[in-house]
Design an enzyme around this catalytic site. Structure first.
Site, PDB file in Angstrom:
ATOM      1  N   GLU A  11       0.904  -1.148  -0.009  1.00 23.44           N
ATOM      2  CA  GLU A  11       0.078  -0.002  -0.018  1.00 23.44           C
ATOM      3  C   GLU A  11       1.041   1.273  -0.020  1.00 23.44           C
ATOM      4  O   GLU A  11       0.709   2.050   0.977  1.00 23.44           O
ATOM      5  CB  GLU A  11      -0.811   0.159   1.127  1.00 23.44           C
ATOM      6  CG  GLU A  11      -2.065   0.889   1.165  1.00 23.44           C
ATOM      7  CD  GLU A  11      -2.615   1.288   2.474  1.00 23.44           C
ATOM      8  OE1 GLU A  11      -3.151   0.476   3.088  1.00 23.44           O
ATOM      9  OE2 GLU A  11      -2.568   2.516   3.010  1.00 23.44           O
ATOM     10  N   HIS A 173      -9.269   1.926   0.043  1.00 21.12           N
ATOM     11  CA  HIS A 173      -8.199   2.463   0.848  1.00 21.12           C
ATOM     12  C   HIS A 173      -9.024   3.791   1.528  1.00 21.12           C
ATOM     13  O   HIS A 173     -10.154   4.371   0.898  1.00 21.12           O
ATOM     14  CB  HIS A 173      -7.005   3.068   0.047  1.00 21.12           C
ATOM     15  CG  HIS A 173      -5.836   3.714   0.650  1.00 21.12           C
ATOM     16  ND1 HIS A 173      -6.195   5.104   1.040  1.00 21.12           N
ATOM     17  CD2 HIS A 173      -5.012   3.369   1.232  1.00 21.12           C
ATOM     18  CE1 HIS A 173      -5.148   5.430   1.723  1.00 21.12           C
ATOM     19  NE2 HIS A 173      -4.253   4.318   1.753  1.00 21.12           N
ATOM     20  N   ASP A 296       3.017   1.619   3.985  1.00 22.76           N
ATOM     21  CA  ASP A 296       2.450   3.146   3.827  1.00 22.76           C
ATOM     22  C   ASP A 296       3.357   4.339   3.339  1.00 22.76           C
ATOM     23  O   ASP A 296       3.214   5.323   3.921  1.00 22.76           O
ATOM     24  CB  ASP A 296       1.436   3.201   4.989  1.00 22.76           C
ATOM     25  CG  ASP A 296       0.292   4.255   4.625  1.00 22.76           C
ATOM     26  OD1 ASP A 296      -0.022   4.458   3.462  1.00 22.76           O
ATOM     27  OD2 ASP A 296      -0.601   4.456   5.560  1.00 22.76           O
TER      28      ASP A 296
HETATM   29 CA    CA Z   1      -2.263   4.492   2.690  1.00 18.65          CA
END
Ligand code: CA
Length: 333
Positions: A11, A173, A296
Site C-alpha cells: 500500500e 483505501h 504506507d
Molecule cells: Ca495509505
C-alpha cells in the site's frame, strides 16, 4: 542470517503532477472537504508530496535503505475521485499509464494497482480491464466514498462485475470521511487514526449489507490498517447482526454472517499498524493467509514497520507469508 523471504509492501503511495494541478483548481472549501488542505503546503506535506511524485531513483533508494524488495503502488488518497466524471476518468487513464511506465522500468521492484474513477462506473470498469489486461497492473484501488456515495449502490456494481470477471482484487483505501459523517469526526489529531477507519470499515459493512458478495461471490477486496478495526469487532458484529434482524423481524439482504464475508472475500494489510497485539488478533480472526505487509510510504516511517514486523513473535514461515507469498497470491505478482 540471510532472509528467506522478500519484503513486499502493498500500500505504497504515489501521485502525478497532473492530479495535484487539477486539485489546485478547486476552491479552499472544496479542498478542505476533500481532505486536501491549503494549496500552499506545510513543510511536512511538501516533503511527503515530493516522495509521492517520485517513481524512480529516490523511491528505489528509499526502498533499498528500508529493506523493501518490492512495492505495490497505489494512487494517494483521494486520488481521482474528487473530480467530475470526465476529468476523473481521463486522469485515471493518465495515472495508470504513468504507473505502468514506472513498473516497466523496474519490473522486479515495482507493481501497481489501477486508479479508478467510480464517478463514471462503466468507464471505471473498462479502465480496470484496460489497466490489468493491457498495462499489467494487478487490480484496482478506490479511495472509499466518491462524492459521498458508497459502492453498495448498485449503479457502481459494473466495477465489481469487472473485478470478479478479471479475477483481480480491489483495494478499498481510506480517505476523509464522507460529508454525512464528517462533522463529528473532524477532530484535529483523530481525523486519520480514527476517522479514516470508521469511514472505511463503514464502507465495507455497507457492501456486506447490500448483498454484493452474494451477487459476486468471487469478488476479492483488500483493506489496510489491520482491517480498519473490523477483526476486533467481528464476533460482536455477527452476534448483533442476527439479534437486530430477529428483533425487527427483518430479513438480511446478505445470505451469510458478516464475518463470513470478511474472512472469505477480504484480505487485510498491516499498513501503519506496527503493533504486536493487533497483528496476533488479526491472525487469530482472519488466518495467517489473509494478512499482507504494507508500510504506507511515505506517510509512515517505513523502517519502523520493517523493524516491527521482523521482530514479531512469529515463525519465519509465517513472516514469509505476510511479507511475500500472500501478496504474490492475492495480486498474482
Ligand atoms: Ca495509505
Amino acid at each position: 542470517m540471510a532472509r528467506k523471504y522478500k519484503r513486499i509492501a502493498v500500500e505504497e503511495g504515489f501521485t502525478i503532477p497532473e492530479i495535484i494541478a487539477e486539485a489546485n483548481k478547486m476552491d479552499e472549501a472544496a479542498r478542505f472537504a476533500a481532505g486536501l488542505g491549503p494549496v500552499k503546503m506545510s513543510p511536512a506535506r511538501a516533503a511527503f508530496t515530493e516522495c509521492l511524485l517520485d517513481l524512480g531513483k529516490s523511491r528505489l533508494d528509499a526502498m533499498n535503505a528500508d529493506g523493501i524488495d518490492k512495492a505495490l503502488l497505489v494512487v494517494s488518497s483521494p486520488g481521482v475521485q474528487i473530480f467530475t466524471p470526465g476529468t476523473g476518468t481521463a486522469l485515471s487513464r493518465l495515472v495508470n499509464d504513468r504507473l505502468a511506465e514506472a513498473v516497466r522500468a523496474h519490473p522486479d521492484r515495482l507493481a501497481g494497482l489501477a486508479a479508478l474513477a467510480p464517478q463514471d462506473p462503466a468507464a471505471a470498469a473498462a479502465e480496470l480491464e484496460r489497466a490489468t489486461r493491457r498495462l499489467g497492473l494487478k487490480g484496482g484501488i478506490i479511495n472509499s466514498h466518491t462524492k459521498g456515495e458508497y459502492l453498495d449502490d448498485r449503479k457502481f456494481w459494473a466495477i465489481f462485475e469487472a473485478a470478479q470477471a478479471l479475477d483481480v482484487p480491489i483495494y478499498i483505501h481510506p480517505r476523509e470521511p464522507s460529508p454525512q459523517m464528517a462533522a463529528p469526526l473532524a477532530m484535529e489529531g483523530f481525523r486519520v487514526g480514527w476517522g479514516y477507519a470508521v469511514e472505511t470499515a463503514t464502507h465495507i459493512l455497507r457492501l456486506i449489507s447490500s448483498g454484493v458478495f452474494d451477487h459476486f461471490p468471487k469478488l476479492r477486496l483488500v483493506i489496510g490498517h489491520m482491517g480498519e478495526g473490523l477483526p476486533f469487532m467481528l464476533d460482536r458484529i455477527d452476534n448483533r447482526f442476527v439479534w437486530e434482524h430477529a428483533a425487527r423481524a427483518a430479513t438480511p439482504k446478505s445470505k451469510r454472517l458478516p464475518g463470513d464475508y470478511v474472512r472469505d472475500n477480504i484480505v487485510i494489510s498491516t499498513s501503519g499498524m506496527n503493533y504486536t497485539a493487533p497483528l496476533q488478533m488479526a491472525i487469530a480472526v482472519m488466518g495467517i493467509d489473509k494478512i499482507l505487509f504494507a508500510a504506507d510510504y511515505p506517510f509512515e516511517v517505513v523502517r519502523d514497520s520493517v523493524v516491527a514486523m521482523d521482530a514479531m513473535p512469529l515463525a519465519e514461515s509465517d513472516k514469509k507469508k505476510i511479507y511475500q507469498s500472500n501478496a504474490e497470491r492475492v495480486f498474482a505478482l
